[in-house]
Design a protein around this motif. Structure first.
Motif, PDB file in Angstrom:
ATOM      1  N   VAL A 721      32.522  37.517 -15.969  1.00 29.89           N
ATOM      2  CA  VAL A 721      32.527  38.178 -17.275  1.00 29.89           C
ATOM      3  C   VAL A 721      31.684  39.440 -17.241  1.00 29.89           C
ATOM      4  N   VAL A 722      30.513  39.345 -16.623  1.00 28.67           N
ATOM      5  CA  VAL A 722      29.633  40.507 -16.534  1.00 28.67           C
ATOM      6  C   VAL A 722      30.296  41.631 -15.743  1.00 28.67           C
ATOM      7  N   ARG A 723      30.917  41.287 -14.633  1.00 31.89           N
ATOM      8  CA  ARG A 723      31.588  42.319 -13.823  1.00 31.89           C
ATOM      9  C   ARG A 723      32.712  42.980 -14.598  1.00 31.89           C
ATOM     10  N   PHE A 760      24.419  37.942 -19.727  1.00 34.80           N
ATOM     11  CA  PHE A 760      23.574  37.566 -18.597  1.00 34.80           C
ATOM     12  C   PHE A 760      22.272  36.927 -19.067  1.00 34.80           C
ATOM     13  N   THR A 761      21.650  37.525 -20.081  1.00 36.79           N
ATOM     14  CA  THR A 761      20.385  36.984 -20.597  1.00 36.79           C
ATOM     15  C   THR A 761      20.568  35.585 -21.170  1.00 36.79           C
ATOM     16  N   GLU A 762      21.648  35.382 -21.906  1.00 37.29           N
ATOM     17  CA  GLU A 762      21.907  34.059 -22.466  1.00 37.29           C
ATOM     18  C   GLU A 762      22.133  33.027 -21.374  1.00 37.29           C
ATOM     19  N   ALA A 763      22.773  33.448 -20.285  1.00 34.92           N
ATOM     20  CA  ALA A 763      22.986  32.520 -19.178  1.00 34.92           C
ATOM     21  C   ALA A 763      21.663  32.120 -18.533  1.00 34.92           C
ATOM     22  N   LEU A 764      20.730  33.083 -18.413  1.00 39.42           N
ATOM     23  CA  LEU A 764      19.424  32.763 -17.848  1.00 39.42           C
ATOM     24  C   LEU A 764      18.625  31.820 -18.738  1.00 39.42           C
ATOM     25  N   GLN A 765      18.813  31.972 -20.052  1.00 36.65           N
ATOM     26  CA  GLN A 765      18.039  31.171 -21.006  1.00 36.65           C
ATOM     27  C   GLN A 765      18.664  29.817 -21.307  1.00 36.65           C
ATOM     28  N   SER A 766      19.820  29.540 -20.751  1.00 33.52           N
ATOM     29  CA  SER A 766      20.455  28.244 -20.990  1.00 33.52           C
ATOM     30  C   SER A 766      19.645  27.137 -20.332  1.00 33.52           C
ATOM     31  N   GLY A 767      19.740  25.961 -20.873  1.00 33.95           N
ATOM     32  CA  GLY A 767      18.913  24.851 -20.402  1.00 33.95           C
ATOM     33  C   GLY A 767      19.267  24.396 -18.995  1.00 33.95           C
ATOM     34  N   SER A 768      20.553  24.395 -18.640  1.00 38.12           N
ATOM     35  CA  SER A 768      20.972  23.884 -17.330  1.00 38.12           C
ATOM     36  C   SER A 768      20.726  24.921 -16.256  1.00 38.12           C
ATOM     37  N   ALA A 780      25.598  37.814 -11.031  1.00 35.58           N
ATOM     38  CA  ALA A 780      25.704  38.591 -12.272  1.00 35.58           C
ATOM     39  C   ALA A 780      24.634  39.673 -12.316  1.00 35.58           C
ATOM     40  N   ALA A 781      23.425  39.350 -11.859  1.00 35.84           N
ATOM     41  CA  ALA A 781      22.365  40.351 -11.813  1.00 35.84           C
ATOM     42  C   ALA A 781      22.735  41.494 -10.881  1.00 35.84           C
ATOM     43  N   LEU A 782      23.356  41.183  -9.747  1.00 34.45           N
ATOM     44  CA  LEU A 782      23.792  42.246  -8.844  1.00 34.45           C
ATOM     45  C   LEU A 782      24.861  43.111  -9.494  1.00 34.45           C
ATOM     46  N   ALA A 783      25.742  42.493 -10.280  1.00 44.16           N
ATOM     47  CA  ALA A 783      26.770  43.271 -10.976  1.00 44.16           C
ATOM     48  C   ALA A 783      26.164  44.233 -11.979  1.00 44.16           C
ATOM     49  N   GLU A 789      15.799  41.558  -9.555  1.00 41.90           N
ATOM     50  CA  GLU A 789      15.920  40.331 -10.343  1.00 41.90           C
ATOM     51  C   GLU A 789      16.823  39.322  -9.632  1.00 41.90           C
ATOM     52  N   ALA A 790      17.883  39.831  -8.985  1.00 47.99           N
ATOM     53  CA  ALA A 790      18.767  38.936  -8.243  1.00 47.99           C
ATOM     54  C   ALA A 790      18.023  38.255  -7.099  1.00 47.99           C
ATOM     55  N   VAL A 791      17.137  39.002  -6.424  1.00 51.52           N
ATOM     56  CA  VAL A 791      16.357  38.417  -5.328  1.00 51.52           C
ATOM     57  C   VAL A 791      15.466  37.303  -5.848  1.00 51.52           C
ATOM     58  N   GLN A 792      14.809  37.533  -6.966  1.00 55.86           N
ATOM     59  CA  GLN A 792      13.936  36.501  -7.530  1.00 55.86           C
ATOM     60  C   GLN A 792      14.726  35.261  -7.961  1.00 55.86           C
ATOM     61  N   ILE A 793      15.910  35.495  -8.500  1.00 55.76           N
ATOM     62  CA  ILE A 793      16.741  34.348  -8.905  1.00 55.76           C
ATOM     63  C   ILE A 793      17.145  33.534  -7.684  1.00 55.76           C
ATOM     64  N   LEU A 794      17.522  34.224  -6.604  1.00 56.10           N
ATOM     65  CA  LEU A 794      17.917  33.515  -5.388  1.00 56.10           C
ATOM     66  C   LEU A 794      16.734  32.756  -4.785  1.00 56.10           C
TER      67      LEU A 794
END
Length: 885
Positions: A721-723, A760-768, A780-783, A789-794
């Protein structure tokens, strides 16, 4: 204006008639001489030129023959013989579309009365699934030859496949009225009657189908098929007692046929979703009492039982299998693991039996349990804990089993599977090699060893192993495996080449796999006439319907996903090389100890010898081809003209052609996937990747919506969706239908006014935060061009896998973590050490997160362990216990 046909004089006309007879009697050499005699005087006689082309095509000179046939058509556009000859050559070349065009033109010129042309056209139309004209051709054939039963059957099948069931029934009724003098117990006629009944059943006309079967009962030879049809019809009419009686008779005739049990259970309304446990238990108790030796009755009861009833029946079933030493017990029960309660119950049952049979415990007074029962309990538990993600315990059990009986190949195979699931591909390959060496004549074990070698990217050794069971005169083992249509090998080797950067060979193997599926499709043509003659009509219709969805096969979907990944990579990075050169420091043992001058001399001598071998092989191939042509020219049957040399052994020409237009090549795979595997997530993920690069926003949106319908919580949806939102142009400037369609389609997934950054922000804040979702968020962060931020997520991904993670989820998490590690290596290579350290704590055996030194140490440990299994004394024997085997 087309050239006017030149009429041949009487002498040459007689020669032309002889030419046709020589072709029909396969006297090709004489036919070529006759054709040349005519062409000396009349070089532009189209029919003779076309017939000469047909003769050449029949003598293994296909390309030359097609060119001559086309030339003959140009000389005489109004000759049906020219068009027919060209059509035959196209059909031999499996170019069915062009062949049908030629046959259609020949029929138009001939006037539609040529029986051979009509019949061949009907088969080609069925091959191409062009049903309306096929029905017309079949009707014409029936009118011309109503005394031939194959014409009646052909028309009925044509109507059936075209969806006109009423018309098919009317044709079959007419056939049965005409064919009155057929004796009883005639198999072909009995098959036609059952086929007629099956069409009525398909129309839900159960009473008519039942009446037909009853009236024709003496003529039906397939008694089991007749009883099954009657049972289904009685069930469709609501006559449960009659249907139940028939199903029970069938079960009594074969108490291991699960299809009969399924028919009875469906009749009684017992399904896994709506089954009344008490009713199901009662039914299976009765079946087990009636058929005490039926394994199927005991196994199916486990699907419907639960609680204490399940524990009781499962204990008896499992204990009996372990005592008998059934290696496939776990594969048999694995489907029950979808129910967590049954999974836990089976674990407890086998663990209890293991403790009961442990060598340290006292033996039973009656001595009924053989010592191998304990071994098979360990074998089962190793597979159980491997599937549930507890690799450490699985290895403990399988190592204990191997310590007692190191010569049983099945034990080493399970150890290999355990290590593979734990990520230790090198150890898994070594364990599978141990299994192979225990029985070097077992083709299955050798194939499994080769498969595990390919997982470690050792394509050379894998090819050597499979070469032990391929034809010795084949150019290479891979050539023979391709001829044998070994899908598993082609797919595994393609992925191995891809991992090592050899895109050219990966594409070559994937192309060979795709051609294998095309061969599956093309081979139908022989069955269209064969099944009509043999009257195996029910199986034939099933075959045609199976072929309609042929490319939904998992092997094709897997290969297509890999191919689409390569094509998109080539589009994104056009400078990607065909293969990566790998230099090795290991010296050829034959050159060891030689001086530089001696080495150069030896290398030169080896090259000369290789050139001589190549020249000799080329000459032998040419001689063989010449002999085959001579044999075919004399009308002799040529079984095999030998393997043809590979014009592109390294796949470089294929890579070059693909490199020029990768997305066009990808579209060919996608057409098959969208037509045959629309229910596969990989289809729409691949369609999205191609469409977004083609800037085909409508197709990209369609793929996104289709994936959302299949899996609304798919972890890649946020990334996609982000892309799409970041690249989608202003829809208000788009043409009205397209812009509105895209906007309304996206509304079903995300509001149109919601920016990509908010998604993207809502996806990061989701509980799962499963590993799959974390990987999707990183993409999505790379897109959004947020690399840091993508590196930190990985880097946070391994932390989402805790000891409390469901065991079976660990197997999926390992694959996701490996993919995340590869992605991190491309965007931040310096961060991989930190990632490996975190992932290594969760997956201590996984090779993907080990350094080079750790891998070398792992290999040494594996070799030491292998030596210990084969030479160390068994602990129980040292304590005075007897060995298990």
């Amino acid at each position: 204006m087309p050239p006017k046909r030149a009429a041949l004089p009487t002498k040459e006309r007689a020669l032309f008639q002889r030419l046709i007879q020589e072709y029909e009697t396969k006297k090709y050499k004489l036919g070529l001489k006759t054709a040349d005699t005519i062409l000396k005087k009349f070089p532009e006689h189209g029919e003779t030129v076309a017939m000469k082309g047909l003769l050449l095509g029949s003598t293994n000179r296909r390309e030359e023959g097609i060119e001559l046939a086309k030339k003959g058509v140009r000389f005489d556009l109004t000759s049906f013989i020219c068009w027919h000859a060209l059509g035959i050559l196209h059909r031999q070349d499996k170019n069915f579309e062009e062949a049908l065009k030629c046959y259609t033109q020949a029929l138009r010129i001939e006037g539609g009365g040529n029986i051979n042309l009509l019949r061949e056209s009907a088969f080609l139309q069925l091959q191409l699934r062009n049903y309306p004209p096929m029905v017309e051709n079949r009707l014409t054939l029936l009118r011309m030859q109503p005394h031939l039963r194959i014409n009646w059957i052909g028309l009925a099948v044509a109507h059936h496949l075209a969806g006109s069931l009423d018309a098919a029934v009317r044709v079959l009724e007419g056939y049965e009225n005409v064919m009155r003098d057929i004796p009883d117990r005639n198999y072909e006629h009995g098959e036609v009657l059952l086929y007629h009944a099956s069409i009525l059943e398909e129309q839900a006309k159960f009473q008519e189908s039942l009446d037909l079967i009853e009236a024709s009962s003496p003529r039906i030879v397939d008694l089991k098929g007749k009883m099954e049809a009657k049972a289904r019809c009685h069930a469709g009419l609501g006559e449960k007692d009659a249907a139940e009686s028939i199903w029970r008779q069938l079960i009594a005739s074969n108490p291991e046929n699960k299809r009969y049990f399924a028919g009875l259970l469906s009749l009684l309304g017992i399904t896994t979703e709506t089954a009344d446990q008490a009713q199901a238990v009662e039914v299976f108790r009765g079946l087990q009492a009636d058929h005490p030796k039926s394994t199927a009755a005991k196994r199916l009861a486990l699907i419907y039982a639960s609680g204490d009833e399940f524990a009781t029946q499962a204990t008896a079933y499992v204990k009996s299998a372990l005592v008998k030493g059934v290696p496939s017990l776990f594969s048999d029960l694995k489907s029950l693991y979808q129910d967590s309660a049954k999974q836990a119950a089976l674990e407890q049952i086998v663990e209890t039996l293991r403790l009961e049979w442990a060598p340290a415990s006292s033996a039973p007074a009656d001595g009924t349990e053989p010592p191998t029962s304990y071994l098979w309990a360990l074998y089962y538990l190793a597979q159980h804990y491997s599937l549930t993600g507890d690799s450490a315990r699985a290895l403990h059990y399988i190592d204990s089993a191997i310590a007692h009986s190191s010569t049983l190949p099945e034990l080493h195979m399970v150890r290999a599977r355990v290590l593979k699931r734990a990520g230790d591909l090198l150890g898994a390959s070594a364990a599978m090699t141990d299994a192979r060496l225990l029985d070097g004549q077992d083709r299955f074990l050798n194939s499994k060893a080769a498969k595990y070698l390919l997982r470690t990217n050792d394509t050379v050794e894998a090819e050597r192993i499979v070469g032990l069971f391929t034809k010795p005169d084949a150019p290479s083992p891979t050539y023979d495996l391709n001829e044998m249509q070994a899908l598993w090998y082609l797919a595994e080797e393609a992925e191995a080449f891809l991992r090592t950067g050899n895109l050219a060979m990966a594409l070559k193997r994937l192309g060979q796999l795709e051609r294998t599926f095309q061969e599956f499709w093309d081979d139908q043509l022989d069955f269209h006439s064969y099944c009509m003659r043999k009257m195996t009509l029910r199986s034939y219709v099933n075959l045609v319907r199976f072929e309609d969805g042929l490319r939904s096969h998992p092997a094709f979907v897997r290969a297509a996903s890999v191919a689409l990944g390569i094509y998109t990579t080539l589009y994104d990075k056009p400078d990607t090389p065909a293969f990566v050169e790998t230099k090795t420091d290991e010296e050829d043992p034959a050159l060891a100890g030689l001086s530089e001058a001696e080495k150069k001399k030896a290398i030169k001598k080896a090259r000369q010898a290789e050139a001589k071998r190549a020249a000799k092989a080329e000459q032998e191939a040419a001689d063989k081809k010449k002999k085959a042509e001579e044999a075919a020219a004399n009308g002799e049957v040529v079984d095999d003209d030998g393997p043809k040399p590979d014009p592109d052994p390294k796949g470089l020409d294929l890579f070059k052609s693909v490199h020029e237009a990768p997305l066009e090549q990808a579209a060919k795979w996608l057409r098959f996937l969208q037509a045959n595997a629309a229910s596969s997530e990989e289809t729409w993920m691949g369609a999205f990747e191609v469409a977004i690069r083609q800037k085909n926003w409508l197709l990209a949106t369609r793929a996104l919506v289709a994936l959302h319908k299949l899996h609304p919580a798919h972890p890649e949806l946020v990334h996609m969706v982000v892309r799409l939102k970041t690249r989608l142009p202003d829809l208000s400037a788009a043409p009205k239908p397209i812009g509105s369609v895209i906007a309304s389609a996206l509304e079903t997934i995300v509001p149109a006014d919601k920016p990509a950054s908010v998604v993207f922000t809502e996806a990061l804040q989701s509980g799962s935060a499963t590993p799959e979702e974390v990987l999707g968020n990183a993409r999505a962060a790379l897109a959004l061009d947020r690399t840091d931020e993508a590196v930190q997520i990985l880097l946070s991904l391994p932390k989402t896998i805790s000891p409390a993670t469901q065991p079976r989820a660990l197997n999926r998490a390992l694959k996701t973590t490996t993919v995340a590690r590869d992605l991190l290596a491309t965007i931040a290579p310096n961060s991989t050490a930190e990632f490996d350290a975190a992932a290594g704590k969760t997956f201590p055996l996984a090779n993907a997160f080990m350094s080079t030194s750790q891998l070398e140490e792992r290999q040494k440990t594996t070799k030491v362990a292998q030596q210990a299994w084969s030479s160390a004394p068994v602990e129980e024997e040292a304590n005075g216990h007897q060995p298990l085997l």
